[in-house]
Design an enzyme around this catalytic site. Structure first.
Site, PDB file in Angstrom:
ATOM      1  N   HIS A  72       0.826  -1.209   0.000  1.00 53.63           N
ATOM      2  CA  HIS A  72       0.000   0.000   0.000  1.00 53.63           C
ATOM      3  C   HIS A  72       0.861   1.260   0.000  1.00 53.63           C
ATOM      4  O   HIS A  72       0.563   2.232  -0.704  1.00 53.63           O
ATOM      5  CB  HIS A  72      -0.928   0.009   1.216  1.00 53.63           C
ATOM      6  CG  HIS A  72      -2.004  -1.018   1.165  1.00 53.63           C
ATOM      7  ND1 HIS A  72      -2.669  -1.446   2.280  1.00 53.63           N
ATOM      8  CD2 HIS A  72      -2.518  -1.724   0.139  1.00 53.63           C
ATOM      9  CE1 HIS A  72      -3.550  -2.377   1.946  1.00 53.63           C
ATOM     10  NE2 HIS A  72      -3.478  -2.555   0.648  1.00 53.63           N
ATOM     11  N   ASP A 103      -6.111  -2.006  -9.455  1.00 49.93           N
ATOM     12  CA  ASP A 103      -6.801  -3.282  -9.436  1.00 49.93           C
ATOM     13  C   ASP A 103      -7.218  -3.588  -8.005  1.00 49.93           C
ATOM     14  O   ASP A 103      -6.429  -3.493  -7.079  1.00 49.93           O
ATOM     15  CB  ASP A 103      -5.849  -4.365  -9.981  1.00 49.93           C
ATOM     16  CG  ASP A 103      -6.540  -5.672 -10.254  1.00 49.93           C
ATOM     17  OD1 ASP A 103      -7.745  -5.783  -9.985  1.00 49.93           O
ATOM     18  OD2 ASP A 103      -5.870  -6.583 -10.745  1.00 49.93           O
ATOM     19  N   ASP A 162      -8.440  -6.568  -6.724  1.00 54.76           N
ATOM     20  CA  ASP A 162      -8.585  -7.969  -6.309  1.00 54.76           C
ATOM     21  C   ASP A 162      -7.396  -8.475  -5.516  1.00 54.76           C
ATOM     22  O   ASP A 162      -7.183  -9.676  -5.382  1.00 54.76           O
ATOM     23  CB  ASP A 162      -8.859  -8.861  -7.512  1.00 54.76           C
ATOM     24  CG  ASP A 162      -7.676  -8.977  -8.473  1.00 54.76           C
ATOM     25  OD1 ASP A 162      -6.661  -8.290  -8.233  1.00 54.76           O
ATOM     26  OD2 ASP A 162      -7.766  -9.745  -9.420  1.00 54.76           O
TER      27      ASP A 162
END
Length: 108
Positions: free
Chosen positions: A84, A104, A106
């Site tokens: 992150h 993205d 996922d």
């Protein structure tokens, strides 16, 4: 205060890691330009090209201000937290030059 000492140690260690990243990235770019394998590429053979200098310290400070990672005593940052911070640093490096950024969702 033990927490203040721990947080200061975390900031110092982060600064060392950022400096090391910058040195490896610079050396990697120079070696790649003349067709040699960099030290980074020897450790991580699949490493690609770094297109933007990352704002790692700014990203860490913003992320830490929100999630208090440096205030932890016994729990190290997780892989996802490091990811992150890296994603945030990339967005911060590109801010002002892009109109839309999508990530993205996922977890890959």
């Amino acid at each position: 205060d033990a927490m203040a000492v721990s947080a200061e140690h975390t900031w110092h260690h982060l600064s060392e890691l950022v400096d090391e990243h910058r040195q490896w990235s610079s050396q990697h770019a120079q070696a790649s330009a003349i067709g040699l394998k960099s030290s980074l590429q020897q450790v991580v053979p699949t490493v690609g090209t770094f297109f933007t200098p990352l704002k790692l310290v700014d990203a860490w400070r913003a992320y830490d201000a929100k999630y208090g990672i440096s205030k932890r005593r016994y729990v190290k940052p997780s892989f996802n937290e490091i990811r992150h911070v890296l994603n945030l640093s990339q967005v911060m490096a590109m801010s002002g030059r892009l109109n839309l950024v999508t990530l993205d969702g996922d977890c890959t």
